[in-house]
Enzyme design. Structure first.
Site, PDB file in Angstrom:
ATOM      1  N   ASP A   1      -6.602  -5.255  -4.597  1.00 34.34           N
ATOM      2  CA  ASP A   1      -6.371  -3.847  -4.264  1.00 34.34           C
ATOM      3  C   ASP A   1      -5.043  -3.349  -4.833  1.00 34.34           C
ATOM      4  O   ASP A   1      -4.852  -2.154  -5.064  1.00 34.34           O
ATOM      5  CB  ASP A   1      -6.332  -3.628  -2.746  1.00 34.34           C
TER       6      ASP A   1
ATOM      7  N   ASP B   1       0.815  -1.224   0.000  1.00 30.20           N
ATOM      8  CA  ASP B   1       0.000   0.000   0.000  1.00 30.20           C
ATOM      9  C   ASP B   1       0.844   1.268   0.000  1.00 30.20           C
ATOM     10  O   ASP B   1       0.289   2.381   0.071  1.00 30.20           O
ATOM     11  CB  ASP B   1      -0.984  -0.016   1.172  1.00 30.20           C
TER      12      ASP B   1
END
Ligand code: GLY
Length: 407
Positions: free
Chosen positions: A184, A119
């Site tokens: 994601d 991330d």
């Protein structure tokens, strides 16, 4: 606003009206009032991932981190809201707040604080790349650019050979996380595409091409739904199996994952020019639309229906709306682009109509009724930092079709 009806396939009904300018403007004004109030509330610290009873508290303290420190994967969605607010209003208070956070992001990567995650893409696209373009001084822009390049290099350390994927979570020596990536991750690729454009180094673009190809082939299923996570053998590089972490079942379709697929494949198509990624984005999109309930906002997993309801994930709706707006920009077929624009306007209208506070002061969240992680009972029926960010991004894109993307 009155929500326009959906067909059974979740598409806007023929002749359905598009989102009116007055409704959009009122929604934007309410959202900006909340961002301004949250800046006053939290100063230069960071709210938690989700609200608690619709109020943001400071991110809790953790070993090595004080309460409100820049850790975890969601802090940049708070910076991102401030940058959008600055671009929408030109109000220096928003940019000043975002720039103070950009200093934190530089310090986080230089001090190597909490970087064991893919991330870094979410974090540094919004936390630093925004500042590298929008800061007021050359020194601040240069500092943010250097931080973003450092973050891209940290992300590259997670690229696994011979599998050709970026590992999602954990220390690379953790056997439980070895060889796992998640849908994601598509949204983390723009940091690498930017690093390629900035440096000319092919290794960044090669990682994006190989990772997105692997996800298109394995995380996207034959019926156009998606696995949340997928494992590769770290020694042979063979694809092993799909699984879930935040969805209902391994073979169900987690709503936010499907939304990440729409937006993520679309932005990676823009970066790479690969037409198969545009096709993948549309496959995710059609499945998503076909599994929406009557009010147009998904249940947290697309296995649920109006006959078998469950909590909603409005954040998945906001992400999907941004994905449709990206498709409306990048699809070379005018009819498909117009269709994507209509779906986006419908989704945003549905979010405004049923998923925003009646008055800004009624909640700290811009967008109500999201789910973070239902299997772990974390952030169920709450506001989320990313839901708020993508809702504001969707409103920004609708207000300014020329808006320069942060991704
Ligand atoms: N990227 C983590 C989530 O969507 O919950």
């Amino acid at each position: 606003m009155t929500s326009t009806p959906h067909t059974s396939a979740g598409a806007p009904a023929p002749g359905a009206s598009t989102l009116g300018a007055d409704t959009r403007t009122a929604a934007l004004d309410a959202a900006l009032a909340t961002v301004r109030r949250n800046i006053t509330l939290h100063g230069d610290l960071y709210p938690d991932d989700t609200t608690h009873a619709n109020r943001y508290e400071l991110r809790p303290a953790a070993p090595g981190f004080a309460a409100g420190a820049n850790r975890g994967w969601t802090t940049s969605f708070w910076s991102g809201q401030q940058w959008l607010a600055w671009e929408l209003t030109g109000d220096q208070d928003f940019r000043a707040a975002a720039l103070r956070h950009a200093d934190d992001f530089a310090e986080r990567v230089r001090g190597e604080h909490d970087l064991d995650t893919h991330d870094l893409g979410f974090l540094y696209s919004l936390g630093s790349l925004t500042a590298a373009r929008l800061a007021s001084t050359a020194a601040a822009r240069a500092d943010a650019r250097a931080a973003a390049l450092d973050a891209a290099d940290h992300l590259m350390r997670r690229f696994l050979e011979p599998a050709g994927v970026i590992q999602a979570w954990g220390d690379l020596s953790d056997p439980r996380q070895a060889g796992r990536t998640i849908i994601d991750s598509l949204m983390n690729m723009p940091l690498l595409s930017w690093a390629h454009a900035e440096t000319g180094e092919e290794r960044y673009a090669d990682a994006v091409r190989r990772h997105t190809t692997q996800l298109r082939e394995h995380i996207l299923r034959a019926d156009d739904s998606t696995f949340h996570t997928f494992y590769w053998d770290t020694v042979t590089g063979e694809p092993l199996r799909g699984a879930t972490e935040q969805g209902a079942f391994d073979d169900s379709c987690w709503a936010r994952g499907q939304a990440w697929g729409i937006y993520g494949f679309a932005i990676n198509h823009r970066a790479t020019g690969d037409p198969s990624l545009l096709d993948a984005a549309w496959r995710c999109a059609e499945y998503f639309l076909a599994h929406l309930p009557a009010d147009g906002v998904p249940y947290w997993d697309l296995v649920y229906t109006d006959e078998n309801p469950a909590p909603r994930d409005s954040s998945a709706g906001a992400i999907a709306a941004c994905g449709f707006l990206e498709l409306a920009r990048v699809d070379p077929d005018p009819a498909r682009a117009a269709r994507a624009q209509a779906f986006a306007e419908q989704l945003v209208g549905d979010l405004i109509a049923g998923y925003t506070p009646a008055r800004p002061e009624d909640a700290d969240a811009l967008l109500l009724h999201s789910v973070y992680d239902l299997p772990k009972n974390n952030g169920v029926d709450e506001g989320t930092l990313w839901g708020d960010y993508f809702y504001l991004e969707a409103l920004t894109r609708l207000a300014d079709p020329e808006w320069v993307t942060y991704w």
